[in-house]
Design a protein around this motif. Sequence first.
Motif, mmCIF file in Angstrom:
data_model
loop_
_atom_site.group_PDB
_atom_site.id
_atom_site.type_symbol
_atom_site.label_atom_id
_atom_site.label_comp_id
_atom_site.label_asym_id
_atom_site.label_seq_id
_atom_site.Cartn_x
_atom_site.Cartn_y
_atom_site.Cartn_z
ATOM 1 N N ALA A 43 0.686 -1.186 0.149
ATOM 2 C CA ALA A 43 0.414 -0.593 0.356
ATOM 3 C C ALA A 43 1.000 1.276 -0.186
ATOM 4 O O ALA A 43 0.989 2.173 -0.748
ATOM 5 C CB ALA A 43 -0.465 0.129 1.177
ATOM 6 N N GLN A 44 1.757 1.628 0.840
ATOM 7 C CA GLN A 44 3.095 2.389 1.369
ATOM 8 C C GLN A 44 4.050 2.145 0.955
ATOM 9 O O GLN A 44 4.928 0.944 1.466
ATOM 10 C CB GLN A 44 2.307 2.996 2.176
ATOM 11 C CG GLN A 44 3.216 4.510 2.364
ATOM 12 C CD GLN A 44 3.645 4.772 4.069
ATOM 13 O OE1 GLN A 44 1.888 5.528 4.402
ATOM 14 N NE2 GLN A 44 4.371 4.958 4.930
ATOM 15 N N ASN A 45 5.131 2.575 0.332
ATOM 16 C CA ASN A 45 6.750 2.584 0.280
ATOM 17 C C ASN A 45 7.095 3.811 -0.063
ATOM 18 O O ASN A 45 6.598 5.063 -0.414
ATOM 19 C CB ASN A 45 7.086 1.505 -1.000
ATOM 20 C CG ASN A 45 8.297 0.868 -0.934
ATOM 21 O OD1 ASN A 45 8.849 0.862 0.027
ATOM 22 N ND2 ASN A 45 8.468 -0.333 -1.883
ATOM 23 N N MET A 46 8.477 3.431 1.354
ATOM 24 C CA MET A 46 8.966 4.830 1.380
ATOM 25 C C MET A 46 10.068 4.159 0.885
ATOM 26 O O MET A 46 10.798 3.240 1.476
ATOM 27 C CB MET A 46 9.508 4.915 2.977
ATOM 28 C CG MET A 46 10.557 6.125 2.583
ATOM 29 S SD MET A 46 10.804 6.978 4.545
ATOM 30 C CE MET A 46 9.176 7.969 4.439
ATOM 31 N N ALA A 47 11.178 5.103 -0.663
ATOM 32 C CA ALA A 47 12.595 4.308 -1.693
ATOM 33 C C ALA A 47 12.564 5.416 -1.772
ATOM 34 O O ALA A 47 11.906 6.169 -2.624
ATOM 35 C CB ALA A 47 11.905 2.935 -1.717
ATOM 36 N N VAL A 121 -5.554 3.687 -1.766
ATOM 37 C CA VAL A 121 -4.660 2.538 -1.359
ATOM 38 C C VAL A 121 -5.755 1.232 -1.307
ATOM 39 O O VAL A 121 -5.808 0.044 -1.751
ATOM 40 C CB VAL A 121 -3.793 2.096 -0.300
ATOM 41 C CG1 VAL A 121 -3.408 3.298 -0.174
ATOM 42 C CG2 VAL A 121 -4.952 2.362 1.196
ATOM 43 N N HIS A 122 -7.031 1.062 -0.826
ATOM 44 C CA HIS A 122 -7.649 0.239 -0.684
ATOM 45 C C HIS A 122 -8.816 0.138 -1.771
ATOM 46 O O HIS A 122 -8.383 -0.977 -2.364
ATOM 47 C CB HIS A 122 -8.687 0.721 0.134
ATOM 48 C CG HIS A 122 -8.413 0.544 1.813
ATOM 49 N ND1 HIS A 122 -10.034 0.625 2.609
ATOM 50 C CD2 HIS A 122 -8.077 0.265 2.375
ATOM 51 C CE1 HIS A 122 -9.235 0.261 3.886
ATOM 52 N NE2 HIS A 122 -7.901 0.381 3.898
ATOM 53 N N ARG A 127 -9.067 -3.409 -6.848
ATOM 54 C CA ARG A 127 -8.605 -3.505 -8.570
ATOM 55 C C ARG A 127 -7.851 -4.479 -8.768
ATOM 56 O O ARG A 127 -8.369 -5.464 -9.546
ATOM 57 C CB ARG A 127 -8.161 -2.552 -9.082
ATOM 58 C CG ARG A 127 -9.132 -1.128 -9.265
ATOM 59 C CD ARG A 127 -9.051 -0.030 -10.229
ATOM 60 N NE ARG A 127 -7.439 0.939 -9.163
ATOM 61 C CZ ARG A 127 -7.664 1.962 -8.569
ATOM 62 N NH1 ARG A 127 -9.021 2.314 -8.666
ATOM 63 N NH2 ARG A 127 -6.266 1.833 -8.365
ATOM 64 N N LEU A 128 -7.106 -4.868 -7.814
ATOM 65 C CA LEU A 128 -5.758 -5.582 -8.207
ATOM 66 C C LEU A 128 -6.130 -7.338 -7.760
ATOM 67 O O LEU A 128 -6.371 -7.894 -9.200
ATOM 68 C CB LEU A 128 -4.787 -5.629 -7.685
ATOM 69 C CG LEU A 128 -3.290 -5.947 -8.122
ATOM 70 C CD1 LEU A 128 -2.518 -5.295 -8.981
ATOM 71 C CD2 LEU A 128 -2.143 -5.901 -6.612
ATOM 72 N N MET A 158 -4.507 -2.969 6.394
ATOM 73 C CA MET A 158 -4.643 -3.492 5.487
ATOM 74 C C MET A 158 -5.076 -4.570 5.562
ATOM 75 O O MET A 158 -5.696 -5.460 4.333
ATOM 76 C CB MET A 158 -3.338 -2.411 4.893
ATOM 77 C CG MET A 158 -3.545 -2.944 2.966
ATOM 78 S SD MET A 158 -4.362 -2.120 1.868
ATOM 79 C CE MET A 158 -5.279 -3.202 1.390
ATOM 80 N N ALA A 159 -4.586 -5.318 5.750
ATOM 81 C CA ALA A 159 -4.551 -6.664 6.168
ATOM 82 C C ALA A 159 -5.763 -7.212 6.332
ATOM 83 O O ALA A 159 -6.448 -7.942 5.044
ATOM 84 C CB ALA A 159 -3.819 -7.138 7.020
ATOM 85 N N ARG A 160 -6.351 -6.203 7.560
ATOM 86 C CA ARG A 160 -8.334 -6.806 7.880
ATOM 87 C C ARG A 160 -9.182 -6.193 6.315
ATOM 88 O O ARG A 160 -9.938 -7.572 5.811
ATOM 89 C CB ARG A 160 -8.702 -5.809 8.909
ATOM 90 C CG ARG A 160 -9.643 -5.708 9.834
ATOM 91 C CD ARG A 160 -9.585 -4.792 10.118
ATOM 92 N NE ARG A 160 -9.357 -5.560 11.656
ATOM 93 C CZ ARG A 160 -9.166 -4.529 12.207
ATOM 94 N NH1 ARG A 160 -8.602 -3.625 11.911
ATOM 95 N NH2 ARG A 160 -7.411 -5.425 13.440
ATOM 96 N N HIS A 161 -8.938 -4.823 5.872
ATOM 97 C CA HIS A 161 -9.636 -4.718 4.663
ATOM 98 C C HIS A 161 -9.616 -5.790 3.050
ATOM 99 O O HIS A 161 -10.501 -6.052 2.581
ATOM 100 C CB HIS A 161 -8.870 -3.245 3.472
ATOM 101 C CG HIS A 161 -9.445 -3.197 2.394
ATOM 102 N ND1 HIS A 161 -10.601 -2.510 2.652
ATOM 103 C CD2 HIS A 161 -8.998 -3.437 1.122
ATOM 104 C CE1 HIS A 161 -11.301 -2.702 1.127
ATOM 105 N NE2 HIS A 161 -10.382 -2.831 0.358
ATOM 106 N N ALA A 162 -8.209 -6.667 2.932
ATOM 107 C CA ALA A 162 -8.092 -7.827 2.451
ATOM 108 C C ALA A 162 -8.366 -9.026 2.790
ATOM 109 O O ALA A 162 -8.283 -9.999 1.932
ATOM 110 C CB ALA A 162 -6.362 -7.370 2.080
#
Length: 499
Positions: A43-47, A121-122, A127-128, A158-162
């Motif tokens: 969902a979120q990446n810092m890089a 992100v949800h 969609r994915l 996010m795990a709960r949503h998925a």
Amino acid sequence: MGKKKLRPLMLVGTGSDVGKSVIATAFCRIFLQDGYQPAPFKAQNMALNSYATPEGLEIGRAQATQAEAAGIPCHTDMNPLLLKPTSDKVCQVVLNGKPVGNQSAQSYFRKEGREIFRQAVHDAFDRLVSRYNPIVMEGAGSISEINLRDVDLVNLPMARHAGAAVILVADIDRGGVFASVYGSIQLLTPEERPLIRGILINKFRGDIRLFESGVRMLEELCGIPVVGIVPYYKDIYIEEEDSVSLETKQVQAAHGKVNIAVVLLRHLSNFTDFQALEQDPRVHLYYTNNTKEIEKADIVLLPGSKNTIGDLYELRHNGVAQSIVRAHKAGATVVGICGGYQMMGREVCDPKQVEGNIERLPGLGLLPVTTEMEGEKVTRQVRFRFLPALEEQFCSGYEIHMGNTVPLPDVSVSPLNQRSDGEADGYFASPKCFGTYIHGILDNAAVINYLLRPYVDKLTDVPFDFQSFKEEQYDKLADHVRSHVDMPLIYGMMQPAVK
């Protein structure tokens, strides 16, 4: 007939750099080998390491690597929110592949407006999951940052949503694995703990049989099964999540190979541009900002930067800029990619203060070009002909940059590349001095062979096929992880709920 729909599998961590990204890459390849159509999601990446999708949008490089392991094109839905640090306290926020502005950490993590990011992100995940099966999800950092619980949108919320089956990954090589696993789980709320379905111990060194009692203790303490103990490996090459390990590659020049120095910048981005060369048996590549090591190199590579002017300012003050110029005058090849290309010119101008408060800085003067920073970011995948007068075949790469580089008024145009859309890229001053905006240019055999040609008297090995090498590494990683985890148990966790 398609495979049965599985729950998503989510890898979360006891902390950062425990190996979640590589384990997720392994499961993407394992599920592909088993006949599924998997896809990665974070969902979120810092890089600072990013990649351009086929649509010309920007995502974290780790998810692009995972998509490659899954055998599919990358897409922004796999990493809808990307944070690219521009300083210690400020990040550029990239949402669904496009920059939406810079934010301080304090501003980004506030509750106000957080639901906009959460909904985005949800929606990307939804969609994915409609297109792929299963989704291999990755968390960020530790699952137990209790001070950020209310604004977390990448880990257990996010795990709960998925509806994901969640596996907690711990790095035993760091030490303290019992405390990190047990503490991480105990700091979860009573509602969150049931989401953790398994524990995976990563980076184990030594005889796994000696840890059998440790497995029993962990399972008794936590009430959660240990799904595997994955040994540390040295003979499998997989792209790393970020550039934290580059300083360990500061090694001295070697005899009998072409010595290539990558200039180690403070804001270095897209260091994956050099990973094909790292594996090429003809090459000895090292990362350094040591002036003596730079001047020993046959080839000096100036990489991309998230803050070109800031890094150029530092190079001019620490003597590295002068050492690059001296190396070139002594016969070394100098090549710049993206921000490095900009630095090689006469000057870099930033009248709109896109990168900071320095409006103009002299470059290295190796190329007769000038750069002006612009607010609009260019992101696209490209096909191009390298040195179009010499090379007929098309190469591939991608662009992610802010700024426009043009020849000086009294200088003739001398492009390095011609894109498939007919537009020119880069500047070619000589076989030993050129620059380009194209990331991934050094993944193309034609370019590498041209780069090494002046040093052919040193070469004994045959040309290197990087794409075949990567595919082989994904399979080796999958075999390594598969042989050390309980796949039937993991597949059991991923069975859909009975309605």
